[in-house]
Write an enzyme that holds these catalytic residues in place. Sequence first.
Site, short mmCIF file in Angstrom:
data_model
loop_
_atom_site.label_atom_id
_atom_site.label_comp_id
_atom_site.label_asym_id
_atom_site.label_seq_id
_atom_site.Cartn_x
_atom_site.Cartn_y
_atom_site.Cartn_z
N CYS A 1 0.82 -1.22 0.00
CA CYS A 1 0.00 0.00 0.00
C CYS A 1 0.85 1.27 0.00
CB CYS A 1 -0.92 0.01 1.22
SG CYS A 1 -1.92 -1.46 1.33
N HIS B 1 -4.40 6.52 4.06
CA HIS B 1 -4.65 5.26 3.34
C HIS B 1 -6.12 4.86 3.54
CE1 HIS B 1 -4.15 1.55 1.42
NE2 HIS B 1 -4.03 0.80 2.50
N ASN C 1 -10.25 -0.77 -0.37
CA ASN C 1 -8.80 -0.59 -0.24
C ASN C 1 -8.15 -1.01 -1.56
OD1 ASN C 1 -6.09 -0.79 0.35
ND2 ASN C 1 -6.37 -1.96 2.26
O1 UT7 Z 1 -3.99 -2.05 3.32
C1 UT7 Z 1 -3.34 -2.95 4.12
C2 UT7 Z 1 -3.63 -2.70 5.52
N1 UT7 Z 1 -4.80 -3.43 5.93
C3 UT7 Z 1 -5.54 -2.96 6.90
O2 UT7 Z 1 -5.28 -1.87 7.35
C4 UT7 Z 1 -6.63 -3.80 7.48
C5 UT7 Z 1 -6.57 -3.73 8.98
N2 UT7 Z 1 -7.58 -4.54 9.66
C6 UT7 Z 1 -8.89 -4.26 9.57
O3 UT7 Z 1 -9.30 -3.32 8.89
C7 UT7 Z 1 -9.85 -5.08 10.41
O4 UT7 Z 1 -9.10 -5.88 11.30
C8 UT7 Z 1 -10.78 -5.99 9.56
C9 UT7 Z 1 -11.79 -5.15 8.83
C10 UT7 Z 1 -9.95 -6.80 8.58
C11 UT7 Z 1 -11.54 -6.95 10.46
O5 UT7 Z 1 -12.27 -6.23 11.46
P1 UT7 Z 1 -12.20 -6.68 13.00
O6 UT7 Z 1 -13.10 -5.78 13.71
O7 UT7 Z 1 -10.74 -6.67 13.38
O8 UT7 Z 1 -12.81 -8.11 12.96
P2 UT7 Z 1 -12.15 -9.52 13.31
O9 UT7 Z 1 -11.16 -9.91 12.27
O10 UT7 Z 1 -11.67 -9.49 14.71
O11 UT7 Z 1 -13.41 -10.45 13.20
C12 UT7 Z 1 -14.54 -10.29 14.04
C13 UT7 Z 1 -15.61 -11.27 13.62
C14 UT7 Z 1 -15.07 -12.69 13.47
O12 UT7 Z 1 -16.05 -13.58 13.93
P3 UT7 Z 1 -15.94 -14.23 15.40
O13 UT7 Z 1 -14.63 -14.92 15.44
O14 UT7 Z 1 -16.01 -13.06 16.34
O15 UT7 Z 1 -17.15 -15.12 15.44
C15 UT7 Z 1 -14.92 -12.85 11.98
O16 UT7 Z 1 -15.03 -14.19 11.57
O17 UT7 Z 1 -16.12 -10.91 12.33
C16 UT7 Z 1 -16.08 -12.03 11.48
N3 UT7 Z 1 -15.89 -11.58 10.10
C17 UT7 Z 1 -16.93 -11.29 9.29
N4 UT7 Z 1 -18.25 -11.34 9.46
C18 UT7 Z 1 -19.03 -10.97 8.44
C19 UT7 Z 1 -14.74 -11.35 9.44
N5 UT7 Z 1 -14.99 -10.92 8.19
C20 UT7 Z 1 -16.35 -10.89 8.08
C21 UT7 Z 1 -17.23 -10.52 7.04
N6 UT7 Z 1 -18.55 -10.57 7.26
N7 UT7 Z 1 -16.77 -10.08 5.83
#
Ligand code: UT7
Length: 334
Positions: free
Chosen positions: A118, A261, A291
């Site tokens: 990125c 970003h 993104n």
């Molecule tokens: O450009 C490169 C840099 N990248 C970034 O900056 C990305 C940085 N990270 C993020 O933006 C966030 O961590 C994410 C958007 C990727 C994820 O958000 P989060 O609030 O950290 O969620 P999580 O990964 O902790 O997941 C929470 C829950 C999980 O379920 P359980 O384990 O709590 O039952 C995931 O399985 O959300 C679930 N989940 C989804 N649910 C519905 C993950 N993706 C999805 C989805 N739809 N697409």
Amino acid sequence: MPLSKLNPVYIAGTGSYLPEKILSNAELEKMVDTSDEWIVSRTGIKARRIAAEHESTSDMASIAAQRALDDAGITAEEVDLIIVGTITPDMSFPATACYVQQKLGAHNAVAYDISAACSGFLYAMNIATAQIGAGLIKNALIIGAEKLSSILDWTDRNTCVLFGDGAGAAVLRPGNESTGRVHATRIGTDGRQTGILKVPNSGTATLDPEVQPVEGNATGTIYMAGREVFRHAVTAMKESALGVIADAGWKTEDVARVIPHQANLRIIDAIRERLNLPKERMFVNLDKYGNTSAAAIAIALDEANKTKSIVRGDKVVLVVFGAGLTWAAAAVEW
Ligand code: UT7
């Protein structure tokens, strides 16, 4: 050496290109177990663009670049340097920048790619600014372009809802113009964090044991430990933004616009809080495009320029974070 000791460099023009096809959250609901509500509340993303099958990264990059050249009022023959920031090159070699050179007819330019995920566009700005500032070259074309749809596992809801395709470009020139002056740039890397964001099994490293057993991660597609990346992103972007603000001799409260970003609205909010800036100072377009990695800042800069979200005299901070881990920032007086 601070940029103030080098010849002045300014951004003479910007351009961008977004593919026609819009993929909405509603359509993603039919592809994986997700919901518009989850995607919007956790990321702020409502839609993203997807390149056509025949459309390569260099195709998108060339259109954005030609628009930036037109905006700058210079011809392709006048370009001395083309740098493309991308993690989705047309092929492993030749460099995507070589195809861009060919497509533009920029035959007097040196052309190469930067692999900084990125952060690629702002890494390119750092390199081009130094070369122009030192008097080694005159006109540089810096580009961020990605076809991330080609490296996504469309069955993995953790990643496929986050990314999109597109390209953005800027022309850098020597001169003491009152608009677009690059006052400071910073770049950084932490190779200890290579494991949290990567495309495993896409190169010469042996099969990645960390990733292979994980269900839903097809070979050659993006793997991301989202929460960890989030945490590092906030710290690195806050520090590099403050770094260029200090290098430029500015005060944070004088910054008219931050172009961060475009990965996650919650990351943008966290940085805004740490910089103690009001909401309207943050430029956001991730709701439309998701993104787009190296293209994100470049597209946002062009959109901010063309929609007059940044105007002459504005103190603008560009700040980014990506795999590597890499980060970068620039302070530009518009
Ligand atoms: O450009 C490169 C840099 N990248 C970034 O900056 C990305 C940085 N990270 C993020 O933006 C966030 O961590 C994410 C958007 C990727 C994820 O958000 P989060 O609030 O950290 O969620 P999580 O990964 O902790 O997941 C929470 C829950 C999980 O379920 P359980 O384990 O709590 O039952 C995931 O399985 O959300 C679930 N989940 C989804 N649910 C519905 C993950 N993706 C999805 C989805 N739809 N697409």
